[in-house]
Design a protein around this motif. Structure first.
Motif, PDB file in Angstrom:
ATOM      1  N   ASP A 181       1.618  -2.518   4.711  1.00 49.44           N
ATOM      2  CA  ASP A 181       1.783  -1.066   4.674  1.00 49.44           C
ATOM      3  C   ASP A 181       3.122  -0.756   4.013  1.00 49.44           C
ATOM      4  OD1 ASP A 181      -0.536  -0.590   6.216  1.00 49.44           O
ATOM      5  OD2 ASP A 181       0.581  -0.772   8.100  1.00 49.44           O
ATOM      6  N   GLY A 182       3.086  -0.010   2.904  1.00 51.32           N
ATOM      7  CA  GLY A 182       4.342   0.402   2.266  1.00 51.32           C
ATOM      8  C   GLY A 182       5.180   1.284   3.181  1.00 51.32           C
ATOM      9  N   LEU A 238       0.824  -1.223   0.000  1.00 53.15           N
ATOM     10  CA  LEU A 238       0.000   0.000   0.000  1.00 53.15           C
ATOM     11  C   LEU A 238       0.849   1.259   0.000  1.00 53.15           C
ATOM     12  CD1 LEU A 238      -2.536  -1.088   2.731  1.00 53.15           C
ATOM     13  CD2 LEU A 238      -2.869  -1.118   0.244  1.00 53.15           C
ATOM     14  N   ALA A 239       0.582   2.128  -0.973  1.00 47.79           N
ATOM     15  CA  ALA A 239       1.315   3.398  -1.061  1.00 47.79           C
ATOM     16  C   ALA A 239       0.399   4.478  -1.626  1.00 47.79           C
ATOM     17  CB  ALA A 239       2.552   3.224  -1.941  1.00 47.79           C
ATOM     18  N   LYS A 265      -1.681   9.794   2.149  1.00 45.27           N
ATOM     19  CA  LYS A 265      -1.195  11.165   1.998  1.00 45.27           C
ATOM     20  C   LYS A 265      -0.090  11.494   3.010  1.00 45.27           C
ATOM     21  CE  LYS A 265      -4.956  13.271  -0.478  1.00 45.27           C
ATOM     22  NZ  LYS A 265      -5.194  12.040  -1.191  1.00 45.27           N
ATOM     23  N   GLY A 266       0.028  10.673   4.039  1.00 46.46           N
ATOM     24  CA  GLY A 266       1.072  10.891   5.039  1.00 46.46           C
ATOM     25  C   GLY A 266       0.902  12.199   5.789  1.00 46.46           C
ATOM     26  N   SER A 267      -0.327  12.504   6.221  1.00 46.07           N
ATOM     27  CA  SER A 267      -0.572  13.817   6.846  1.00 46.07           C
ATOM     28  C   SER A 267       0.219  14.005   8.151  1.00 46.07           C
ATOM     29  CB  SER A 267      -2.066  14.024   7.080  1.00 46.07           C
ATOM     30  OG  SER A 267      -2.598  12.894   7.714  1.00 46.07           O
ATOM     31  N   ARG A 268       0.430  12.923   8.920  1.00 52.78           N
ATOM     32  CA  ARG A 268       1.159  13.084  10.192  1.00 52.78           C
ATOM     33  C   ARG A 268       2.648  13.324   9.987  1.00 52.78           C
ATOM     34  NH1 ARG A 268      -1.340   7.818  12.907  1.00 52.78           N
ATOM     35  NH2 ARG A 268      -1.455   7.280  10.692  1.00 52.78           N
ATOM     36  N   LYS A 277       4.931  10.342   2.505  1.00 56.93           N
ATOM     37  CA  LYS A 277       6.099   9.745   3.172  1.00 56.93           C
ATOM     38  C   LYS A 277       6.687   8.549   2.424  1.00 56.93           C
ATOM     39  CE  LYS A 277       3.004   7.061   6.138  1.00 56.93           C
ATOM     40  NZ  LYS A 277       2.473   6.858   7.497  1.00 56.93           N
ATOM     41  N   GLN A 278       5.821   7.767   1.732  1.00 51.98           N
ATOM     42  CA  GLN A 278       6.315   6.550   1.066  1.00 51.98           C
ATOM     43  C   GLN A 278       7.276   6.851  -0.083  1.00 51.98           C
ATOM     44  OE1 GLN A 278       3.144   7.421   1.445  1.00 51.98           O
ATOM     45  NE2 GLN A 278       1.904   7.105  -0.377  1.00 51.98           N
ATOM     46  N   GLY A 308      -7.712   4.093  -2.998  1.00 47.79           N
ATOM     47  CA  GLY A 308      -8.981   4.761  -2.705  1.00 47.79           C
ATOM     48  C   GLY A 308      -8.777   5.859  -1.671  1.00 47.79           C
ATOM     49  N   ALA A 309      -9.900   6.470  -1.246  1.00 45.27           N
ATOM     50  CA  ALA A 309      -9.846   7.623  -0.345  1.00 45.27           C
ATOM     51  C   ALA A 309      -9.395   7.243   1.065  1.00 45.27           C
ATOM     52  CB  ALA A 309     -11.222   8.269  -0.282  1.00 45.27           C
ATOM     53  N   VAL A 310      -9.690   6.017   1.488  1.00 51.63           N
ATOM     54  CA  VAL A 310      -9.226   5.549   2.802  1.00 51.63           C
ATOM     55  C   VAL A 310      -8.491   4.221   2.601  1.00 51.63           C
ATOM     56  CG1 VAL A 310     -11.022   6.684   4.174  1.00 51.63           C
ATOM     57  CG2 VAL A 310     -11.436   4.390   3.277  1.00 51.63           C
ATOM     58  N   ARG A 311      -7.693   3.846   3.611  1.00 50.05           N
ATOM     59  CA  ARG A 311      -6.832   2.657   3.478  1.00 50.05           C
ATOM     60  C   ARG A 311      -7.620   1.428   3.016  1.00 50.05           C
ATOM     61  NH1 ARG A 311      -5.152  -1.897   5.951  1.00 50.05           N
ATOM     62  NH2 ARG A 311      -2.920  -2.357   6.074  1.00 50.05           N
ATOM     63  N   LYS A 363       5.928   1.157  11.699  1.00 48.59           N
ATOM     64  CA  LYS A 363       5.298   1.948  10.639  1.00 48.59           C
ATOM     65  C   LYS A 363       5.843   3.371  10.708  1.00 48.59           C
ATOM     66  CE  LYS A 363       0.770   2.622  10.594  1.00 48.59           C
ATOM     67  NZ  LYS A 363       0.439   4.062  10.623  1.00 48.59           N
TER      68      LYS A 363
HETATM   69  N1  CTP Z   1      -2.776   3.996   2.595  1.00 54.76           N
HETATM   70  C1  CTP Z   1      -3.306   3.753   1.323  1.00 54.76           C
HETATM   71  N2  CTP Z   1      -4.450   4.413   0.934  1.00 54.76           N
HETATM   72  C2  CTP Z   1      -5.046   5.303   1.752  1.00 54.76           C
HETATM   73  C3  CTP Z   1      -4.517   5.543   3.043  1.00 54.76           C
HETATM   74  C4  CTP Z   1      -3.373   4.859   3.448  1.00 54.76           C
HETATM   75  O1  CTP Z   1      -2.756   2.958   0.560  1.00 54.76           O
HETATM   76  N3  CTP Z   1      -6.130   5.950   1.304  1.00 54.76           N
HETATM   77  C5  CTP Z   1      -1.538   3.306   2.977  1.00 54.76           C
HETATM   78  C6  CTP Z   1      -0.388   4.260   3.293  1.00 54.76           C
HETATM   79  O2  CTP Z   1       0.275   4.669   2.096  1.00 54.76           O
HETATM   80  C7  CTP Z   1       0.469   3.441   4.230  1.00 54.76           C
HETATM   81  C8  CTP Z   1      -0.522   2.473   4.894  1.00 54.76           C
HETATM   82  O3  CTP Z   1      -1.743   2.568   4.153  1.00 54.76           O
HETATM   83  O4  CTP Z   1       1.443   2.673   3.551  1.00 54.76           O
HETATM   84  C9  CTP Z   1      -0.719   2.780   6.364  1.00 54.76           C
HETATM   85  O5  CTP Z   1      -1.379   4.026   6.508  1.00 54.76           O
HETATM   86  P1  CTP Z   1      -0.832   5.262   7.341  1.00 54.76           P
HETATM   87  O6  CTP Z   1       0.434   4.942   8.040  1.00 54.76           O
HETATM   88  O7  CTP Z   1      -1.981   5.822   8.101  1.00 54.76           O
HETATM   89  O8  CTP Z   1      -0.410   6.268   6.144  1.00 54.76           O
HETATM   90  P2  CTP Z   1      -1.099   7.600   5.678  1.00 54.76           P
HETATM   91  O9  CTP Z   1      -2.565   7.437   5.686  1.00 54.76           O
HETATM   92  O10 CTP Z   1      -0.425   7.978   4.410  1.00 54.76           O
HETATM   93  O11 CTP Z   1      -0.626   8.627   6.823  1.00 54.76           O
HETATM   94  P3  CTP Z   1      -1.533   9.598   7.730  1.00 54.76           P
HETATM   95  O12 CTP Z   1      -2.560   8.707   8.393  1.00 54.76           O
HETATM   96  O13 CTP Z   1      -0.558  10.225   8.655  1.00 54.76           O
HETATM   97  O14 CTP Z   1      -2.155  10.571   6.775  1.00 54.76           O
END
Ligand code: CTP
Ligand code: MG
Length: 226
Positions: free
Chosen positions: A103-104, A9-10, A13-16, A23-24, A80-83, A212
């Protein structure tokens, strides 16, 4: 012979991480973060790798796949919009009997961990790496007061790769989609399997190193562990 697909998964958005680029794709020791997990699955017993990323990053990811010679990665597909919805797209693109969903953002996944997870999924149909929890964990109520502490000896942290029979996890996703589930509250695939199919995953020992990468501090930690 049963076949295994790794779904990396990549598409987040890596908001944190608070960086310009997700971040990936940040470089660590001269390599984009995502290349580390792709190389790990390339070396493993997985038969194919499906890389899931944002629509606008597909071409960039295809270049990474070529540059790092990830020959098992035959598909780069849109997330997609969420993991959970990124995972669902990855599962639909995969063809193996089993899927390993990773998780990438966990670049230091070891060959031992991948092999143990594969062995467990072949035996138990669902498997997840877990690690002991170091901190005391509590829930906090909306008004900010602390609730009772959990018994730490009974808690574990969930890692990836999480592994399932592809058909079972696909039907769990389809059930939850038809139930109009709120996927924004679902942070891993063991939750999907439990809610959508009532199946529990078998725990295998995870690793501290399989952290992670979430915040700038994690990135500093990674740079000193590579
Ligand atoms: N991921 C994804 N699709 C999304 C959200 C997350 O493929 N819509 C992936 C991320 O790229 C990551 C993994 O799921 O490899 C774990 O998610 P997380 O660590 O939460 O990454 P982000 O959602 O990118 O970071 P944040 O929550 O800080 O925005
Ligand atoms: Mg996230």
């Amino acid at each position: 012979m049963e076949t295994i697909s790794a779904i990396v998964l990549a598409a987040g958005k890596g908001s944190r991480m608070k960086s310009d680029r997700p971040k990936q794709f940040m470089e660590v020791a001269g390599k984009p973060l995502i290349a580390y997990s792709l190389e790990a699955f390339e070396k493993s017993a997985a038969d194919e790798i499906v890389l899931v990323t944002g629509q606008s990053d597909i071409e960039y990811c295809e270049k990474i796949v070529r540059k790092y010679k990830v020959s098992k990665c035959t598909q780069v597909t849109a997330g997609g919009a969420v993991r959970a919805l990124s995972v669902y797209n990855g599962i639909k693109a995969a063809s193996g009997d089993y899927v390993l969903i990773h998780d990438g953002a966990r670049p230091l996944v070891s060959q031992r961990l991948i092999a143990d997870t594969i062995e467990a999924v072949e035996k138990y149909k669902a498997a997840v790496p877990v690690i002991p929890v170091k901190d005391t964990i509590r829930q906090i109520s909306p008004d900010g007061t602390l609730m009772d502490a959990f018994d730490r000896s009974k808690l574990v942290g969930m890692q990836t790769p999480q592994a399932f029979e592809r058909k079972s996890i696909l039907s769990a996703y389809e059930k939850l989609i038809s139930d109009v589930c709120d996927f924004s509250q679902i942070t891993d695939d063991v939750m999907i399997m439990e809610k959508g199919a009532g199946l529990h995953a078998h725990p295998v020992p995870g690793e501290e190193e399989n952290r992670k990468i979430t915040t700038p501090e994690d990135l500093e930690w990674l740079a000193s562990h590579i």
